[in-house]
Scaffold this motif. Structure first.
Motif, PDB file in Angstrom:
ATOM      1  N   TYR A 252       0.818  -1.167   0.178  1.00 50.52           N
ATOM      2  CA  TYR A 252      -0.020  -0.012  -0.017  1.00 50.52           C
ATOM      3  C   TYR A 252       0.963   1.201   0.018  1.00 50.52           C
ATOM      4  O   TYR A 252       0.440   2.272  -0.658  1.00 50.52           O
ATOM      5  N   VAL A 253       1.987   1.292   0.898  1.00 50.45           N
ATOM      6  CA  VAL A 253       2.858   2.306   0.711  1.00 50.45           C
ATOM      7  C   VAL A 253       3.376   2.417  -0.580  1.00 50.45           C
ATOM      8  O   VAL A 253       3.475   3.884  -1.156  1.00 50.45           O
ATOM      9  N   VAL A 254       3.873   1.585  -1.263  1.00 47.55           N
ATOM     10  CA  VAL A 254       4.245   1.603  -2.916  1.00 47.55           C
ATOM     11  C   VAL A 254       3.268   1.942  -3.874  1.00 47.55           C
ATOM     12  O   VAL A 254       3.545   3.011  -4.589  1.00 47.55           O
ATOM     13  N   LEU A 255       2.259   1.602  -3.582  1.00 44.21           N
ATOM     14  CA  LEU A 255       1.015   2.088  -4.393  1.00 44.21           C
ATOM     15  C   LEU A 255       0.601   3.452  -4.324  1.00 44.21           C
ATOM     16  O   LEU A 255       0.395   4.082  -5.220  1.00 44.21           O
ATOM     17  N   SER A 256       0.718   3.944  -3.123  1.00 44.01           N
ATOM     18  CA  SER A 256       0.552   5.225  -2.853  1.00 44.01           C
ATOM     19  C   SER A 256       1.635   6.357  -3.490  1.00 44.01           C
ATOM     20  O   SER A 256       1.131   7.161  -4.218  1.00 44.01           O
ATOM     21  N   ALA A 257       2.839   5.553  -3.642  1.00 39.80           N
ATOM     22  CA  ALA A 257       3.925   6.556  -4.244  1.00 39.80           C
ATOM     23  C   ALA A 257       3.495   6.587  -5.737  1.00 39.80           C
ATOM     24  O   ALA A 257       3.737   7.456  -6.384  1.00 39.80           O
ATOM     25  N   ILE A 258       3.152   5.455  -6.294  1.00 35.27           N
ATOM     26  CA  ILE A 258       2.879   5.188  -7.566  1.00 35.27           C
ATOM     27  C   ILE A 258       1.776   6.260  -8.017  1.00 35.27           C
ATOM     28  O   ILE A 258       1.853   7.039  -9.076  1.00 35.27           O
ATOM     29  N   TYR A 259       0.645   6.319  -7.225  1.00 32.98           N
ATOM     30  CA  TYR A 259      -0.342   7.072  -7.443  1.00 32.98           C
ATOM     31  C   TYR A 259      -0.286   8.509  -7.306  1.00 32.98           C
ATOM     32  O   TYR A 259      -0.696   9.398  -7.915  1.00 32.98           O
ATOM     33  N   ILE A 260       0.762   8.892  -6.362  1.00 29.60           N
ATOM     34  CA  ILE A 260       1.275  10.285  -6.379  1.00 29.60           C
ATOM     35  C   ILE A 260       1.991  10.792  -7.569  1.00 29.60           C
ATOM     36  O   ILE A 260       1.668  11.799  -8.190  1.00 29.60           O
ATOM     37  N   VAL A 261       2.640   9.719  -8.062  1.00 36.20           N
ATOM     38  CA  VAL A 261       3.343  10.255  -9.453  1.00 36.20           C
ATOM     39  C   VAL A 261       2.394  10.262 -10.585  1.00 36.20           C
ATOM     40  O   VAL A 261       2.418  11.241 -11.509  1.00 36.20           O
ATOM     41  N   ILE A 262       1.176   9.494 -10.558  1.00 31.60           N
ATOM     42  CA  ILE A 262       0.281   9.338 -11.426  1.00 31.60           C
ATOM     43  C   ILE A 262      -0.552  10.815 -11.506  1.00 31.60           C
ATOM     44  O   ILE A 262      -0.777  11.480 -12.406  1.00 31.60           O
ATOM     45  N   ILE A 263      -0.678  11.215 -10.245  1.00 30.78           N
ATOM     46  CA  ILE A 263      -1.545  12.606 -10.069  1.00 30.78           C
ATOM     47  C   ILE A 263      -0.805  13.637 -10.672  1.00 30.78           C
ATOM     48  O   ILE A 263      -1.188  14.568 -11.372  1.00 30.78           O
ATOM     49  N   ALA A 264       0.674  13.569 -10.333  1.00 31.25           N
ATOM     50  CA  ALA A 264       1.696  14.515 -10.877  1.00 31.25           C
ATOM     51  C   ALA A 264       1.653  14.673 -12.300  1.00 31.25           C
ATOM     52  O   ALA A 264       1.501  15.904 -13.035  1.00 31.25           O
ATOM     53  N   LEU A 265       1.686  13.441 -12.760  1.00 24.67           N
ATOM     54  CA  LEU A 265       1.607  13.268 -14.267  1.00 24.67           C
ATOM     55  C   LEU A 265       0.376  13.965 -14.983  1.00 24.67           C
ATOM     56  O   LEU A 265       0.425  14.819 -16.072  1.00 24.67           O
ATOM     57  N   ILE A 266      -0.781  13.575 -14.549  1.00 21.08           N
ATOM     58  CA  ILE A 266      -1.999  14.044 -14.913  1.00 21.08           C
ATOM     59  C   ILE A 266      -2.077  15.624 -14.788  1.00 21.08           C
ATOM     60  O   ILE A 266      -2.320  16.342 -15.937  1.00 21.08           O
ATOM     61  N   CYS A 267      -1.684  16.283 -13.807  1.00 23.07           N
ATOM     62  CA  CYS A 267      -1.713  17.676 -13.459  1.00 23.07           C
ATOM     63  C   CYS A 267      -0.753  18.319 -14.489  1.00 23.07           C
ATOM     64  O   CYS A 267      -1.213  19.375 -14.941  1.00 23.07           O
ATOM     65  N   TRP A 268       0.518  17.497 -14.626  1.00 23.56           N
ATOM     66  CA  TRP A 268       1.407  18.398 -15.524  1.00 23.56           C
ATOM     67  C   TRP A 268       0.946  18.363 -16.981  1.00 23.56           C
ATOM     68  O   TRP A 268       1.005  19.268 -17.615  1.00 23.56           O
ATOM     69  N   LYS A 269       0.292  17.074 -17.239  1.00 26.98           N
ATOM     70  CA  LYS A 269      -0.383  17.069 -18.761  1.00 26.98           C
ATOM     71  C   LYS A 269      -1.507  18.152 -18.854  1.00 26.98           C
ATOM     72  O   LYS A 269      -1.546  18.788 -20.282  1.00 26.98           O
ATOM     73  N   LYS A 270      -2.223  18.378 -18.166  1.00 25.07           N
ATOM     74  CA  LYS A 270      -3.337  19.243 -17.975  1.00 25.07           C
ATOM     75  C   LYS A 270      -2.902  20.767 -18.064  1.00 25.07           C
ATOM     76  O   LYS A 270      -3.287  21.549 -18.900  1.00 25.07           O
ATOM     77  N   ASN A 271      -1.743  20.879 -17.377  1.00 28.55           N
ATOM     78  CA  ASN A 271      -1.089  22.002 -17.510  1.00 28.55           C
ATOM     79  C   ASN A 271      -0.525  22.616 -18.812  1.00 28.55           C
ATOM     80  O   ASN A 271      -0.578  23.552 -19.093  1.00 28.55           O
ATOM     81  N   VAL A 272       0.053  21.659 -19.228  1.00 29.90           N
ATOM     82  CA  VAL A 272       0.567  21.747 -20.595  1.00 29.90           C
ATOM     83  C   VAL A 272      -0.212  22.077 -21.728  1.00 29.90           C
ATOM     84  O   VAL A 272      -0.138  22.743 -22.686  1.00 29.90           O
ATOM     85  N   MET A 273      -1.273  21.053 -21.562  1.00 27.13           N
ATOM     86  CA  MET A 273      -2.237  21.121 -22.541  1.00 27.13           C
ATOM     87  C   MET A 273      -3.113  22.634 -22.553  1.00 27.13           C
ATOM     88  O   MET A 273      -3.611  22.891 -23.562  1.00 27.13           O
ATOM     89  N   SER A 274      -3.189  23.187 -21.232  1.00 28.19           N
ATOM     90  CA  SER A 274      -4.126  24.466 -21.259  1.00 28.19           C
ATOM     91  C   SER A 274      -3.424  25.512 -21.816  1.00 28.19           C
ATOM     92  O   SER A 274      -3.951  26.661 -22.079  1.00 28.19           O
ATOM     93  N   LYS A 275      -2.023  25.399 -21.657  1.00 31.52           N
ATOM     94  CA  LYS A 275      -1.082  26.691 -22.132  1.00 31.52           C
ATOM     95  C   LYS A 275      -1.086  26.628 -23.804  1.00 31.52           C
ATOM     96  O   LYS A 275      -0.829  27.646 -24.408  1.00 31.52           O
ATOM     97  N   GLU A 276      -1.498  25.465 -24.357  1.00 28.96           N
ATOM     98  CA  GLU A 276      -1.258  25.413 -25.823  1.00 28.96           C
ATOM     99  C   GLU A 276      -2.419  25.958 -26.880  1.00 28.96           C
ATOM    100  O   GLU A 276      -3.516  26.331 -25.982  1.00 28.96           O
TER     101      GLU A 276
END
Length: 119
Positions: free
Chosen positions: A95-119
């Protein structure tokens, strides 16, 4: 011009996904005590992991639903997540490792949405 979806009373995608994830996690509170074998100090990482993972799933489901304007993707993601958990026999470190993976997924989704909104 591309139509931008306003989430839940005008909230941003990030804010709406976090609120939805926390509500969804605490909706499942009874499972933390009934469905798990964790007690005492081990309950803390288990509960935190549940909140992080469910919030991450909300980000994933909201991303698919926003992109495709279809609720079925959220239903299928929720079903697959629950279905896979039926077969797991894991310890607290999973569960600890799964949490770390999901934190990375959240960061990637936010980064992608941020990049897409600037285009």
């Amino acid at each position: 011009m591309e139509k931008r979806v306003k989430w839940y009373v005008g909230l941003s995608f990030f804010t709406a996904s976090v609120i939805q994830g926390v509500i969804w996690a605490f909706w499942h509170t009874i499972l933390w005590f009934v469905d798990s074998d964790y007690m005492g100090i081990q309950m803390i990482p288990y509960v935190l992991s549940n909140v992080i993972v469910m919030t991450g799933l909300c980000f994933i489901m909201n991303l698919f639903m926003e992109k495709n304007d279809n609720l079925i993707y959220g239903i299928v993601i929720h079903f697959c997540f629950n279905f896979l958990y039926c077969f797991l026999q894991v310890d607290i470190w999973f569960y600890v490792v799964l949490s770390a993976i999901y934190i990375v997924i959240i960061a990637l989704i936010c980064w992608k949405k941020n990049v897409m909104s600037k285009e």
